[in-house]
Scaffold this active site. Sequence first.
Site, PDB file in Angstrom:
ATOM      1  N   ASN A   7       1.023  -1.154  -0.069  1.00 51.04           N
ATOM      2  CA  ASN A   7      -0.052   0.231  -0.104  1.00 51.04           C
ATOM      3  C   ASN A   7       0.937   1.206  -0.068  1.00 51.04           C
ATOM      4  OD1 ASN A   7      -1.793   1.944   0.281  1.00 51.04           O
ATOM      5  ND2 ASN A   7      -2.583   1.165   2.361  1.00 51.04           N
ATOM      6  N   LYS A  14       3.241   0.739   3.173  1.00 48.26           N
ATOM      7  CA  LYS A  14       2.840  -0.225   4.123  1.00 48.26           C
ATOM      8  C   LYS A  14       2.978  -1.865   3.357  1.00 48.26           C
ATOM      9  CE  LYS A  14      -0.028   2.785   6.747  1.00 48.26           C
ATOM     10  NZ  LYS A  14      -1.198   3.433   6.402  1.00 48.26           N
ATOM     11  N   ARG A  91      -2.504  -2.216  -3.417  1.00 47.96           N
ATOM     12  CA  ARG A  91      -3.740  -1.359  -3.119  1.00 47.96           C
ATOM     13  C   ARG A  91      -3.602  -0.145  -4.009  1.00 47.96           C
ATOM     14  NH1 ARG A  91      -4.847   3.131   1.170  1.00 47.96           N
ATOM     15  NH2 ARG A  91      -7.229   3.287   0.456  1.00 47.96           N
ATOM     16  N   HIS A 180     -12.180   3.274   0.373  1.00 48.38           N
ATOM     17  CA  HIS A 180     -12.416   2.286   1.378  1.00 48.38           C
ATOM     18  C   HIS A 180     -13.177   1.068   1.010  1.00 48.38           C
ATOM     19  CE1 HIS A 180     -11.779   5.904   4.423  1.00 48.38           C
ATOM     20  NE2 HIS A 180     -10.473   5.385   4.047  1.00 48.38           N
ATOM     21  N   LEU A 209     -14.054   4.439  10.280  1.00 45.87           N
ATOM     22  CA  LEU A 209     -13.784   5.639  10.944  1.00 45.87           C
ATOM     23  C   LEU A 209     -12.248   5.599  11.156  1.00 45.87           C
ATOM     24  CD1 LEU A 209     -16.994   6.042  13.503  1.00 45.87           C
ATOM     25  CD2 LEU A 209     -16.738   6.693  10.858  1.00 45.87           C
ATOM     26  N   GLY A 210     -11.292   6.085  10.522  1.00 50.38           N
ATOM     27  CA  GLY A 210     -10.205   6.142  10.744  1.00 50.38           C
ATOM     28  C   GLY A 210      -9.437   7.625  10.891  1.00 50.38           C
ATOM     29  N   ARG A 241      -9.683  16.646   7.124  1.00 48.33           N
ATOM     30  CA  ARG A 241     -10.579  16.628   5.823  1.00 48.33           C
ATOM     31  C   ARG A 241     -12.135  17.185   6.291  1.00 48.33           C
ATOM     32  NH1 ARG A 241      -9.520  11.078   3.171  1.00 48.33           N
ATOM     33  NH2 ARG A 241      -7.694  11.306   2.481  1.00 48.33           N
ATOM     34  N   ARG A 285      -8.004  10.738  19.571  1.00 47.34           N
ATOM     35  CA  ARG A 285      -7.672  10.541  21.087  1.00 47.34           C
ATOM     36  C   ARG A 285      -7.419  11.740  21.865  1.00 47.34           C
ATOM     37  NH1 ARG A 285      -3.317   5.900  19.223  1.00 47.34           N
ATOM     38  NH2 ARG A 285      -3.246   7.485  17.533  1.00 47.34           N
ATOM     39  N   GLY A 331      -9.122   2.714  12.921  1.00 42.60           N
ATOM     40  CA  GLY A 331      -8.601   3.221  14.266  1.00 42.60           C
ATOM     41  C   GLY A 331      -9.821   3.646  15.180  1.00 42.60           C
ATOM     42  N   GLU A 386      -7.927  -5.195   5.195  1.00 42.71           N
ATOM     43  CA  GLU A 386      -7.983  -4.852   4.140  1.00 42.71           C
ATOM     44  C   GLU A 386      -6.754  -5.567   3.182  1.00 42.71           C
ATOM     45  OE1 GLU A 386      -8.000  -0.881   5.265  1.00 42.71           O
ATOM     46  OE2 GLU A 386      -8.429  -0.065   3.558  1.00 42.71           O
TER      47      GLU A 386
HETATM   48  P1  AMP Z   1      -6.392   4.337  11.036  1.00 43.42           P
HETATM   49  O1  AMP Z   1      -6.579   5.647   9.997  1.00 43.42           O
HETATM   50  O2  AMP Z   1      -7.519   3.532  10.826  1.00 43.42           O
HETATM   51  O3  AMP Z   1      -5.116   3.781  11.190  1.00 43.42           O
HETATM   52  O4  AMP Z   1      -7.074   5.284  12.306  1.00 43.42           O
HETATM   53  C1  AMP Z   1      -6.212   6.376  12.721  1.00 43.42           C
HETATM   54  C2  AMP Z   1      -7.086   7.199  13.837  1.00 43.42           C
HETATM   55  O5  AMP Z   1      -7.464   6.277  14.867  1.00 43.42           O
HETATM   56  C3  AMP Z   1      -6.151   8.059  14.576  1.00 43.42           C
HETATM   57  O6  AMP Z   1      -5.838   9.215  14.151  1.00 43.42           O
HETATM   58  C4  AMP Z   1      -7.041   8.201  15.847  1.00 43.42           C
HETATM   59  O7  AMP Z   1      -7.772   9.243  15.659  1.00 43.42           O
HETATM   60  C5  AMP Z   1      -7.815   7.215  15.942  1.00 43.42           C
HETATM   61  N1  AMP Z   1      -7.646   6.265  17.060  1.00 43.42           N
HETATM   62  C6  AMP Z   1      -6.671   5.208  17.203  1.00 43.42           C
HETATM   63  N2  AMP Z   1      -6.840   4.618  18.588  1.00 43.42           N
HETATM   64  C7  AMP Z   1      -7.862   5.345  19.269  1.00 43.42           C
HETATM   65  C8  AMP Z   1      -8.376   5.434  20.306  1.00 43.42           C
HETATM   66  N3  AMP Z   1      -7.973   4.682  21.393  1.00 43.42           N
HETATM   67  N4  AMP Z   1      -9.521   6.192  20.854  1.00 43.42           N
HETATM   68  C9  AMP Z   1      -9.814   7.120  19.834  1.00 43.42           C
HETATM   69  N5  AMP Z   1      -9.353   7.035  18.664  1.00 43.42           N
HETATM   70  C10 AMP Z   1      -8.428   6.402  18.340  1.00 43.42           C
END
Ligand code: AMP
Length: 413
Positions: A7, A14, A91, A180, A209-210, A241, A285, A331, A386
């Site tokens: 990716n 990655k 990807r 996605h 939701l990441g 965004r 977080r 995330g 994925e």
């Molecule tokens: P991803 O793009 O799927 O890797 O998600 C990344 C995002 O997940 C980070 O920017 C955080 O905002 C969120 N995240 C990760 N761990 C936590 C947590 N314990 N609580 C809230 N948000 C989290």
Amino acid sequence: MKVLVLNCGSSSVKYQLIDTDERKALAVGDVSRIGMTEAVLSHRRHDGDEVKLTGEILDHQVAIEYVLSILLSKNHGVLRDRGEIDAVGHRVVHGGERFTGSVLITPEVLEMIRECVELAPLHNPHNLRGINACLRLLPGTPQVAVFDTAFHSQMPAHAYIYGIPYVLYKRYGIRRYGFHGTSHLYVSRRAAELLGRPVKSLKMVTCHLGNGCSMAAVKEGVSVDTSMGFTPLEGLLMGTRCGDLDPAVILHIMGREEIGLSEANTLLNKHSGLLGISGVSSDMRDVETEAEAGNYRAQLALDVFCYRVRKYIGAYAAAMGGLDAIVFTAGIGENSPIVRRKSCEGLEFLGVRLDEGKNRVMVRRREGIISAPDSRVAVLVIPTNEELVIALDTAEIVSKAGVQREVVAPIGE
Ligand code: AMP
């Protein structure tokens, strides 16, 4: 079959080496800060052995060379010979209207992916760089492209056509594509497995939701609508965004702030979202911690984020004429009980009832159901995978009869 899944982003690669028969990752890692003198390669082997290397990695090809070296290394590797890599799965963010599923990379496919750069100038060039690098470094090894847009390719026209002159759709392909897709596909299939029901019998809303966020209405296994659009900018509030926005706002700001296209692009993609509203961080977080401490703007960012998720759940239940399950992933979806609770609040009228005890403990890649036993709608948390979908698609395409080990030449980026 051993499949190397790649990716490639703007400054990162990655990777996972996956044994598709065992459905197991033999090694996982990433190269970050490509183009900088202090690039970092992080590598983890299936037995827990970990290593971090720092050095000058100026482009994607050098990054992938490093990845191959570490996969072959005596101390940290999992391979003895490059030839053990049976195939590479890439990807690719945008497949336009041409690609409705994964494909073996041939000279024609490579050319078509290059044509899609126009639709995703921020993403596809990096994917193409990764493909070209592998064609040079692993000549003759079959390579497969798996598109983020493919799962949404069966959306009905009423979901993908924008309210602008139709000629612009015909002329430039301006429509909703959605992204996605691999994640929405994986979690919707896995949710059906966990619920013990055929995916064909279910109406689901999947929430990825990441850092980037999107939702999909998955009816009988098909994505019939999704929140990202022509680009990944539309829909939910994201880390940086803006998501849904009155298009006139952009024109207004460009006039008032006297900024051009490129600055407007940066404003909406990099300085908006959680970061823009909270002024604190793009990381949920940090936003949650600040909101908890009483920071008004952080609380507002969290409220806007969850309100949009809730609004889309309602919209998609209406679009599908019902709702059997809501799935949270990525995330934030996998780790934030607060976001899940606030996003489901007020949806009791649809039959959604969370079990707060289960919700609270479903973190750190745990998988399961977090709705109450009497909830009409099941709510699930499913860590996305994925890479596994990419590896399995790649293995399936490559093992189909007739796939020859053809040497494909790289093309200009
Ligand atoms: P991803 O793009 O799927 O890797 O998600 C990344 C995002 O997940 C980070 O920017 C955080 O905002 C969120 N995240 C990760 N761990 C936590 C947590 N314990 N609580 C809230 N948000 C989290």
